[in-house]
Scaffold this motif. Structure first.
Motif, PDB file in Angstrom:
ATOM      1  N   ALA A 183       0.813  -1.224   0.000  1.00  0.00           N
ATOM      2  CA  ALA A 183       0.000   0.000   0.000  1.00  0.00           C
ATOM      3  C   ALA A 183       0.845   1.272   0.000  1.00  0.00           C
ATOM      4  O   ALA A 183       0.321   2.359   0.196  1.00  0.00           O
ATOM      5  N   GLY A 184       2.149   1.126  -0.217  1.00  0.00           N
ATOM      6  CA  GLY A 184       3.024   2.313  -0.254  1.00  0.00           C
ATOM      7  C   GLY A 184       2.738   3.155  -1.491  1.00  0.00           C
ATOM      8  O   GLY A 184       2.068   2.715  -2.428  1.00  0.00           O
ATOM      9  N   LEU A 185       3.279   4.358  -1.507  1.00  0.00           N
ATOM     10  CA  LEU A 185       2.982   5.281  -2.608  1.00  0.00           C
ATOM     11  C   LEU A 185       3.876   5.056  -3.821  1.00  0.00           C
ATOM     12  O   LEU A 185       3.532   5.421  -4.938  1.00  0.00           O
ATOM     13  N   THR A 228       6.763   6.472  -4.666  1.00  0.00           N
ATOM     14  CA  THR A 228       7.109   7.772  -5.266  1.00  0.00           C
ATOM     15  C   THR A 228       8.363   7.716  -6.137  1.00  0.00           C
ATOM     16  O   THR A 228       8.521   8.524  -7.044  1.00  0.00           O
ATOM     17  N   LYS A 271       3.703  -0.094  -7.948  1.00  0.00           N
ATOM     18  CA  LYS A 271       5.109  -0.501  -8.036  1.00  0.00           C
ATOM     19  C   LYS A 271       5.248  -2.030  -8.123  1.00  0.00           C
ATOM     20  O   LYS A 271       6.085  -2.544  -8.862  1.00  0.00           O
ATOM     21  N   GLN A 280      -5.424  -0.768   3.571  1.00  0.00           N
ATOM     22  CA  GLN A 280      -4.803   0.210   4.475  1.00  0.00           C
ATOM     23  C   GLN A 280      -5.314   1.570   3.973  1.00  0.00           C
ATOM     24  O   GLN A 280      -4.888   2.043   2.914  1.00  0.00           O
ATOM     25  N   ALA A 334      -1.620   5.594   4.044  1.00  0.00           N
ATOM     26  CA  ALA A 334      -0.254   5.046   4.077  1.00  0.00           C
ATOM     27  C   ALA A 334       0.467   5.562   5.326  1.00  0.00           C
ATOM     28  O   ALA A 334       1.237   6.515   5.270  1.00  0.00           O
ATOM     29  N   LEU A 335       0.200   4.894   6.463  1.00  0.00           N
ATOM     30  CA  LEU A 335       0.775   5.356   7.736  1.00  0.00           C
ATOM     31  C   LEU A 335       2.097   4.683   8.063  1.00  0.00           C
ATOM     32  O   LEU A 335       2.650   4.886   9.134  1.00  0.00           O
ATOM     33  N   LEU A 389       4.942   1.057   7.123  1.00  0.00           N
ATOM     34  CA  LEU A 389       5.004  -0.405   6.967  1.00  0.00           C
ATOM     35  C   LEU A 389       4.439  -1.127   8.200  1.00  0.00           C
ATOM     36  O   LEU A 389       3.712  -2.121   8.069  1.00  0.00           O
ATOM     37  N   ALA A 401       0.797  -1.087   8.042  1.00  0.00           N
ATOM     38  CA  ALA A 401       0.316  -1.991   6.984  1.00  0.00           C
ATOM     39  C   ALA A 401       0.282  -3.436   7.501  1.00  0.00           C
ATOM     40  O   ALA A 401      -0.687  -4.167   7.271  1.00  0.00           O
ATOM     41  N   PRO A 451       7.550  -7.067  -1.746  1.00  0.00           N
ATOM     42  CA  PRO A 451       7.820  -7.517  -3.115  1.00  0.00           C
ATOM     43  C   PRO A 451       8.871  -6.699  -3.851  1.00  0.00           C
ATOM     44  O   PRO A 451       9.470  -7.190  -4.805  1.00  0.00           O
ATOM     45  N   ASP A 452       9.125  -5.460  -3.391  1.00  0.00           N
ATOM     46  CA  ASP A 452      10.141  -4.691  -4.124  1.00  0.00           C
ATOM     47  C   ASP A 452      11.561  -5.125  -3.758  1.00  0.00           C
ATOM     48  O   ASP A 452      12.521  -4.730  -4.411  1.00  0.00           O
TER      49      ASP A 452
HETATM   50  P1  UTP Z   1       8.808   1.933   0.872  1.00  0.00           P
HETATM   51  O1  UTP Z   1       9.616   2.473   1.966  1.00  0.00           O
HETATM   52  O2  UTP Z   1       9.514   1.331  -0.285  1.00  0.00           O
HETATM   53  O3  UTP Z   1       7.811   3.048   0.394  1.00  0.00           O
HETATM   54  O4  UTP Z   1       7.836   0.840   1.519  1.00  0.00           O
HETATM   55  P2  UTP Z   1       6.938   3.133  -0.907  1.00  0.00           P
HETATM   56  O5  UTP Z   1       5.856   4.121  -0.655  1.00  0.00           O
HETATM   57  O6  UTP Z   1       6.452   1.776  -1.353  1.00  0.00           O
HETATM   58  O7  UTP Z   1       7.930   3.642  -2.055  1.00  0.00           O
HETATM   59  P3  UTP Z   1       8.707   5.064  -2.245  1.00  0.00           P
HETATM   60  O8  UTP Z   1       9.810   5.075  -1.241  1.00  0.00           O
HETATM   61  O9  UTP Z   1       7.707   6.171  -2.076  1.00  0.00           O
HETATM   62  O10 UTP Z   1       9.186   4.979  -3.677  1.00  0.00           O
HETATM   63  C1  UTP Z   1       8.286  -0.462   1.847  1.00  0.00           C
HETATM   64  C2  UTP Z   1       7.137  -1.445   1.724  1.00  0.00           C
HETATM   65  O11 UTP Z   1       6.101  -1.111   2.640  1.00  0.00           O
HETATM   66  C3  UTP Z   1       4.867  -0.929   1.979  1.00  0.00           C
HETATM   67  C4  UTP Z   1       5.250  -0.593   0.536  1.00  0.00           C
HETATM   68  O12 UTP Z   1       4.200  -0.928  -0.357  1.00  0.00           O
HETATM   69  C5  UTP Z   1       6.499  -1.445   0.343  1.00  0.00           C
HETATM   70  O13 UTP Z   1       6.157  -2.796   0.033  1.00  0.00           O
HETATM   71  N1  UTP Z   1       4.117   0.150   2.661  1.00  0.00           N
HETATM   72  C6  UTP Z   1       4.773   1.272   3.047  1.00  0.00           C
HETATM   73  C7  UTP Z   1       2.770  -0.016   2.904  1.00  0.00           C
HETATM   74  O14 UTP Z   1       2.151  -1.043   2.533  1.00  0.00           O
HETATM   75  N2  UTP Z   1       2.104   0.973   3.561  1.00  0.00           N
HETATM   76  C8  UTP Z   1       2.720   2.109   3.971  1.00  0.00           C
HETATM   77  O15 UTP Z   1       2.058   2.964   4.589  1.00  0.00           O
HETATM   78  C9  UTP Z   1       4.088   2.264   3.714  1.00  0.00           C
END
Ligand code: UTP
Length: 294
Positions: free
Chosen positions: A13-15, A17, A28, A106, A109-110, A112, A115, A133-134
């Protein structure tokens, strides 16, 4: 730690960016390495480790992840009519029959840690795996999650995957201090999120694979926002350390940081070089690209 690890949690659920503008519409986790999205590699790794319940923590912009694991009726019919049985099997097998996928939201996006907490109603009171997964981990032998699950069962402990990083990169990772390191694992004494190099307790960085005890959920409930204003999984792991043994495990395999552009390029080259039909053309292409211009 008792019980088989059946649940794998995928916080997606991360952004994202770092991959804008692509991630305006493409999550992503759906970015491909060669011909499969990142999420498929992580799912295969969890299934190989014995997990049969996959919990995806998503948000309202990530329909593509759920769609990917759904049945594609029209496409299946077309492939069937065209007699393309190999392609048909490939899209049907994204998830084997015995495996169920559960999607939880989620809302914001608060972080990891938050999440992971969102997965609690599905996971319940059992040890579980977390895969980001990244972080794509390539290995000829058993996958990284299977390695962690086996160690967790053997040592009756939670396990966190780690790898050595250059000292100047500590501010991008959770960093652990360990004791009694033998072979590939040691006991964690302390863990800190994104320390400056001069404050880092070591150069052993946490990467996106964990096997955790359900006690972590209770600790996440009371975890306050930490580094970057986010609810950090690292902070809850630090709290768990006060109660239970947690191991750091240097996994076998090569990890690609596919959350960064260069990591995704590196992974694509590695997987292409590892593919029988792509290895030759990829080598040739690299040779040509490296030839001095003019
Ligand atoms: P990252 O730190 O890589 O952040 O999150 P991000 O938003 O995915 O990517 P950038 O940095 O903006 O490019 C690490 C993992 O935690 C998840 C992300 O989807 C990723 O798998 N995550 C992070 C959530 O599920 N929720 C959140 O609020 C934050």
């Amino acid at each position: 730690m008792s019980g088989r690890v059946r649940c794998a949690v995928f916080p997606v659920a991360g952004l994202g960016t770092r991959f804008l503008p692509a991630t305006k519409t493409v999550p992503k986790e759906m970015l491909p390495v060669v011909d499969r999205p990142l999420i498929q590699y992580a799912v295969d790794e969890a299934i190989e480790a014995g997990c049969d319940t996959l919990v995806f923590v998503t948000n309202r912009y990530k329909h593509a992840v759920a769609d990917y694991f759904d049945k594609a009726y029209e496409l299946e019919q077309k492939l069937e009519r065209a007699g393309k049985s190999e392609l048909l099997a490939m899209i049907r097998d994204v998830l084997p029959r015995q495996v169920r996928a559960v999607f939880v939201t989620q809302a914001e996006a608060l972080g990891l840690g938050h999440a992971v907490l969102c997965a609690r109603p599905v996971v319940g009171d059992q040890p579980f795996a977390v895969l980001l997964p990244d972080d794509l981990i390539w290995n000829r032998g058993p996958g990284a999650t299977r390695q962690l699950v086996e160690l967790a069962a053997r040592e009756q402990a939670s396990v966190v995957a780690v790898q050595d990083v250059p000292i100047e990169q500590t501010r991008s990772y959770g960093i652990v201090a360990t004791r009694d390191f033998t072979g590939r694992h040691g006991e964690i004494r302390g863990i800190v999120e994104k320390p400056r190099p001069e404050e880092a307790p070591s150069t052993l960085a946490v990467v996106g694979r964990y096997v955790l005890q359900p006690r972590i959920f209770g600790l996440l409930e009371s975890t306050k926002p930490g580094a970057g204003g986010e609810i950090q999984l690292t902070d809850a792991i630090a709290a768990l350390l006060a109660e239970q043994r947690i191991l750091a495990y240097r996994f076998e395999g090569r990890r690609f940081d596919c959350g960064s552009r260069i990591g995704l390029i590196e992974a694509t080259l590695q997987y292409a070089l590892d593919d029988e039909s792509l290895a030759g053309p990829t080598r040739e292409l690299m040779r040509q690209a490296l030839r001095p211009a003019g």
